[in-house]
Design an enzyme around this catalytic site. Sequence first.
Site, short mmCIF file in Angstrom:
data_model
loop_
_atom_site.label_atom_id
_atom_site.label_comp_id
_atom_site.label_asym_id
_atom_site.label_seq_id
_atom_site.Cartn_x
_atom_site.Cartn_y
_atom_site.Cartn_z
N TYR A 127 0.85 -1.19 0.00
CA TYR A 127 0.00 0.00 0.00
C TYR A 127 0.89 1.23 0.00
O TYR A 127 1.84 1.32 0.79
CB TYR A 127 -0.91 0.01 1.24
CG TYR A 127 -1.85 1.20 1.31
CD1 TYR A 127 -2.88 1.35 0.38
CD2 TYR A 127 -1.67 2.19 2.28
CE1 TYR A 127 -3.73 2.44 0.45
CE2 TYR A 127 -2.53 3.29 2.34
CZ TYR A 127 -3.56 3.40 1.42
OH TYR A 127 -4.41 4.49 1.48
N ASP A 153 9.30 3.06 -0.16
CA ASP A 153 8.25 3.70 0.63
C ASP A 153 8.51 3.32 2.08
O ASP A 153 8.19 2.22 2.52
CB ASP A 153 6.88 3.21 0.15
CG ASP A 153 5.74 3.83 0.94
OD1 ASP A 153 6.01 4.39 2.02
OD2 ASP A 153 4.59 3.72 0.49
N LYS A 155 4.35 9.28 8.73
CA LYS A 155 4.12 8.80 10.09
C LYS A 155 5.11 9.37 11.11
O LYS A 155 4.90 10.47 11.59
CB LYS A 155 4.08 7.27 10.09
CG LYS A 155 2.98 6.78 9.10
CD LYS A 155 2.51 5.40 9.35
CE LYS A 155 1.61 4.87 8.26
NZ LYS A 155 0.21 4.79 8.56
N1 PMP Z 1 2.78 4.26 2.28
C1 PMP Z 1 2.68 3.33 3.26
C2 PMP Z 1 3.69 2.23 3.31
C3 PMP Z 1 1.64 3.42 4.19
O1 PMP Z 1 1.55 2.49 5.15
C4 PMP Z 1 0.72 4.50 4.10
C5 PMP Z 1 -0.41 4.66 5.10
N2 PMP Z 1 -0.61 3.70 6.00
C6 PMP Z 1 0.88 5.42 3.08
C7 PMP Z 1 1.92 5.28 2.19
C8 PMP Z 1 -0.06 6.57 2.92
O2 PMP Z 1 0.13 7.51 3.92
P1 PMP Z 1 -1.07 8.51 4.33
O3 PMP Z 1 -2.11 7.65 4.99
O4 PMP Z 1 -0.41 9.49 5.24
O5 PMP Z 1 -1.56 9.14 3.08
#
Ligand code: PMP
Length: 429
Positions: free
Chosen positions: A148, A241, A269
């Site tokens: 994700y 990511d 985060k």
């Molecule tokens: N990349 C990863 C690996 C994530 O876990 C998340 C959200 N859990 C995101 C991107 C997206 O971040 P946001 O919810 O702040 O848009």
Amino acid sequence: MSVSITDAKSAELYARALQRLPGGVNSPARAMQAIGRDPIFVERADGAELMDVDGNRYVDYVCSWGPLIHGHAHPEIVEAVVAAAHRGTTYGAPTAGEVELAEEVSRRMPSVEMLRMTSSGTEATMSAIRLARAATGRTKLLKFAGAYHGHVDGLLAQAGSGLATAGIPASPGVPESATQETVIVGWNDGEAVAKAFAEHAFAAVLAEPYPANMGLVPPVEGFLDLLRHQADENGALLIFDEVISGFRVAAGGAQEREGVMPDLTVMGKVIGGGLPAAAYGGARSLMERIAPAGDVYQAGTLSGNPLAVAAGLTTLRLLDDAAYRRLSATTEALAGGLRDAGASAGVPVSVTSVPGLLTVFFAETAPRDYATAQACDHAAYAAWCRALLARGVYPPASQYEAWFPSLAHTSEHLDRTLDAVNAAFAEVV
Ligand code: PMP
């Protein structure tokens, strides 16, 4: 013995919420549909503990899905945010804190010579992709099933997290033209990666180096090196990511722990310390393509917001070597305790972990990709989660999400957790 929680006030709020908020929540992972119950509304939180509106207290292993590496309402972080708020909440002009935060990130992640802040991880991945496409003159992306990267149109195909939980393979509303540019292969499948590279000219391969949105499924030995090698051989960029893993699994994230340097890193985060902040960064030569230094446009009214920067900087400054050693020990103790509890209850579970992250998979052997994560016993996981909640432990309400132990989790929290865990396993066998 089966026990349950009092949740009259949560139920009342949920009924009202359903009238005004789709599904009663502002982000799908908060609904507890996957474990067969309604969401629990939070009143307040402190350290590793969450208090709900009905007065129930839980040891929290969600911790806002990752930002709260120091636990809830850490006094120094709260103080930094309050002090920043008194100086003004946003200016739309640069501040010293943004420079300091970028310098701190570069110290921790040498691959990030420059960065650009955004307000969410979604924006950061979206922008990193735009930059990769501009830099390579190509459009196609390679991503992994069950990963994700935020709700970016082109990345919603076979995504993990809330989509996996809800069983949505691809979201309606995403034009086919957007997902046509995305090629998806299985995680840990080196042959499939090589084949995809042989067939397509990619702008980038995008990976969570420690995928944590299909549950935590670490890379097999050599897999991240293979990605680096394939990207180099084929003129594509490697994007890590590290929204979840960054500043959590080590001072410099998974790239430090695994010794594999990406071209671009997406962060979120922890970098915002519990306030909305994220970033993407990499080599100066790439990042200087971003406007106003270069021609790749990307902007944000609240990007680098002073409150978020204060929370993020304070969070990072509190993360010294001793903190990482402690988080690692806490995670190992918890993972070990969970394994032992499963074994003595005779429940086939496998626990994956890296410092600050773990997943309890209801399966004999740990999944190595999305397909094997999907094959776990989700119904048993759901029943076990309900039993944990009833005993004061708040787990992620989906087999596809990771647990987030924090620096606020003490040995006393772990003891309480493992008592509840043992009782919950006894209930589900
Ligand atoms: N990349 C990863 C690996 C994530 O876990 C998340 C959200 N859990 C995101 C991107 C997206 O971040 P946001 O919810 O702040 O848009």
